[in-house]
Design a protein around this motif. Structure first.
Motif, PDB file in Angstrom:
ATOM      1  N   ALA A 188      38.334 -23.577  56.302  1.00  0.00           N
ATOM      2  CA  ALA A 188      37.746 -24.868  56.665  1.00  0.00           C
ATOM      3  C   ALA A 188      38.772 -25.766  57.341  1.00  0.00           C
ATOM      4  O   ALA A 188      38.460 -26.485  58.304  1.00  0.00           O
ATOM      5  CB  ALA A 188      37.174 -25.555  55.419  1.00  0.00           C
TER       6      ALA A 188
ATOM      7  N   ASP B 104      33.562 -30.581  55.054  1.00  0.00           N
ATOM      8  CA  ASP B 104      32.341 -29.792  55.229  1.00  0.00           C
ATOM      9  C   ASP B 104      31.151 -30.464  54.544  1.00  0.00           C
ATOM     10  O   ASP B 104      30.287 -29.801  53.970  1.00  0.00           O
ATOM     11  CB  ASP B 104      32.528 -28.371  54.693  1.00  0.00           C
ATOM     12  CG  ASP B 104      31.509 -27.403  55.282  1.00  0.00           C
ATOM     13  OD1 ASP B 104      31.014 -27.671  56.389  1.00  0.00           O
ATOM     14  OD2 ASP B 104      31.185 -26.392  54.627  1.00  0.00           O
TER      15      ASP B 104
ATOM     16  N   HIS C 185      24.799 -31.291  60.819  1.00  0.00           N
ATOM     17  CA  HIS C 185      25.337 -32.430  60.078  1.00  0.00           C
ATOM     18  C   HIS C 185      24.616 -33.712  60.500  1.00  0.00           C
ATOM     19  O   HIS C 185      24.222 -33.867  61.664  1.00  0.00           O
ATOM     20  CB  HIS C 185      26.836 -32.595  60.346  1.00  0.00           C
ATOM     21  CG  HIS C 185      27.672 -31.457  59.863  1.00  0.00           C
ATOM     22  ND1 HIS C 185      28.171 -31.395  58.582  1.00  0.00           N
ATOM     23  CD2 HIS C 185      28.081 -30.323  60.485  1.00  0.00           C
ATOM     24  CE1 HIS C 185      28.876 -30.280  58.431  1.00  0.00           C
ATOM     25  NE2 HIS C 185      28.830 -29.611  59.572  1.00  0.00           N
TER      26      HIS C 185
END
Length: 261
Positions: A123, A161, A194
């Motif tokens: 990530a 995230d 998102h």
């Protein structure tokens, strides 16, 4: 989780500091996969609204629900995984490398004394690559230029995230190239699902990159909806007291304040 549940809902929200009311009777819905821009003059309550969504400011009235759950019922740990925040300016006072600073975005996923694992490292690297910060990974953050630091700080937010990214004036004080870079990154993240809520002052960037705009004025919602509707001449005159000049180029509309009314 259904699409209906994946949203931020604000119902009858009122927020103030002591006797001063900053926001009153705010009713809004933010959807995933979209960039919602919060615009309006200084003091309209844009940053206050973002902080309220994070639970950093206790509302005087109303309710905020994230993915169908009242914000007050979501633990601090769970909020930090659902909602990532990039504060305006985001100063850094410690001599951390970019990689270590971006790694702070993984803290919400770690238990006490738990070390970063392979998923966390992936990530972190993904966030640095997305923001063109990977080449800076060994640099000390305090030695970066303003644009480089802005991208690195955005990488830290992305590394969380989180489903929702709340971003306060990410292009302030950036040169035009870095402004386009940051807005392009946010557009890409929205395309990945998102939900992005962003405070902006640049009307052209708001028109170009946002899917939805909320125009705040004197602590209330003056207009909301599609950018071309919210940025109508009468709304700009009422909120900012300006007349704007518009023109089209390469399929994009450019909006520049021309005079104060």
């Amino acid at each position: 989780m259904t699409g209906v549940e994946r949203e931020i809902e604000i119902d009858r929200l009122a927020v103030g500091y002591g006797p001063c009311t900053v926001l009153e009777n705010i009713n809004l819905r933010f959807a995933p996969g979209r960039i919602t821009g919060l615009i309006g003059p200084n003091g309209a309550g844009k940053s206050t609204l973002l902080k309220s969504l994070l639970g950093l400011i206790e509302p005087g009235a109303g309710e905020i629900r994230v993915d169908g759950t009242p914000l007050n019922n979501i633990t601090i740990a769970e909020r930090s995984r659902k909602l990532a925040y990039a504060a305006q300016g985001a100063p850094v006072h410690w001599p951390l490398t970019v990689e270590k600073m971006v790694a702070l975005g993984r803290l919400p996923h770690l238990g006490p004394w738990q070390k970063i694992g392979s998923a966390d490292r992936e990530a972190i690297e993904r966030a640095m690559t997305m923001t063109d910060s990977y080449r800076l990974r060994d640099r000390i953050v305090t030695t970066l230029s303003g644009g480089e630091r802005a991208c690195a700080m955005l990488a830290r937010t992305i590394a969380t995230d989180a489903s929702w990214l709340l971003v306060d004036e990410p292009v302030a004080s950036l040169d035009p190239s870095h402004q386009l870079q940051v807005m392009g990154i946010l557009k890409n993240l929205a395309g990945q699902g998102h939900g992005i809520v962003i405070v902006l002052h640049d009307l052209t960037l708001a028109r170009r990159y946002c899917d939805q705009l909320v125009l705040l004025h004197k602590g209330a919602v003056l207009a909301e909806g599609e950018p071309e509707q919210v940025l109508a001449d009468d709304n700009l005159a009422a909120a900012y007291g300006i007349r704007a000049v518009r023109w089209q180029a390469d399929g994009q509309e450019f909006i520049v304040p021309a005079e104060k009314l």
